[in-house]
Enzyme design. Sequence first.
Site: not given
Length: 379
Positions: A30, A51, A149
């Site tokens: 990603g 990440k 969110d």
Amino acid sequence: LKVLALQIGSFTLRQIKAATNNFDAANKIGEGGFGSVYKGLLSDGTTIAVKQLSSKSKQGNREFVTELGMISALQHPHLVKLYGCCIEGNQLLLVYQYMENNNLARALFGPEEFQLKLDWGTRHKICVGIARGLAYLHEESRLKIVHRDIKATNVLLDKDLNSKISDFGLAKLDEEDNTHISTKIAGTYGYMAPEYAMHGYLTDKADIYSFGVVALEVVSGQCNISYQKKDECFHLLDWARELKERGNLIDLVDARLGSHFDKEQVLAMIKVALLCTNATPTLRPVMSSVVSMLEGKVAVPVLDSEGAIKAEEKIEAMRKHFKGDKDRAVGQNITNSMFTEGLGTGIASLPSAIDLYRIPLDTDYCQNIEEEMVCSVLS
């Protein structure tokens, strides 16, 4: 960075490089607001998602450290687990729990080859899990956290299809300060509560509204926002409200379930979702009450009509759309929850589940709606 008292593990850059095969492109899963994300395998056999903070990231180190500190303090079965971090040289890395079944959006209405056959029991379990995770963030954790969110792509699924909320810790309600935060809006169209989208008024009630939308998606198997024609937009929430007025809520159920579902549970979930999406924030239930209602421990309150009046033509168009009209154009049903930016409001989705898990681009899954709307999905 060194003064942060983090209750998480510390990894060396050597360990991370070994786990990801030196950040091999083949392991890249990603690309998000913070940078690239890689799948990795630790020496003990644990699969991880790493990440990697991009040097070009607009968020920068301050937000990285904020996220790190927040997440480290929050541990719950229905929150994505942060295993640790690596802060070495110019490298800023987060090491997350890896989710084998990607996210809820892909499972429900992603490209057909990636969809999962979710029976009603599994769907109910997923919704209860999301509700429990939010109840923890809002009411049980040491900090009061508003996610801001909540959407199907921010709900990850593990190998046993247990739901885990990702991308939390972006907004905090201070127990000893104000009861709301008015800030730069960050969220996703179709999931944002009206008071937040229009006025920037943020409380835990905004998350509750978003949960209601996700619950309707779980029941129906369809994305909240769908486009049949360039100038015609359908909202699943509008259709659910119309079915309530007609006394036919069961029509909302995903056709893929056939007759294999608990009618009482389904109706309860739809009614809870409609309670959660009440236009008046104070009339939405708290998440602990939502959990109790979904588990059948307390009765769902009677729904009051909000008096929406729609043209018969619009109602018929919605009926055909959500009941699977065979003539609707291929590629017009989209997922608008990946990433939203623009429409003149400065609203942008912050790092989310997309940062951790790639979702293959598909015209049925994600399309640009307008020039200012960006769908940040990697193919």
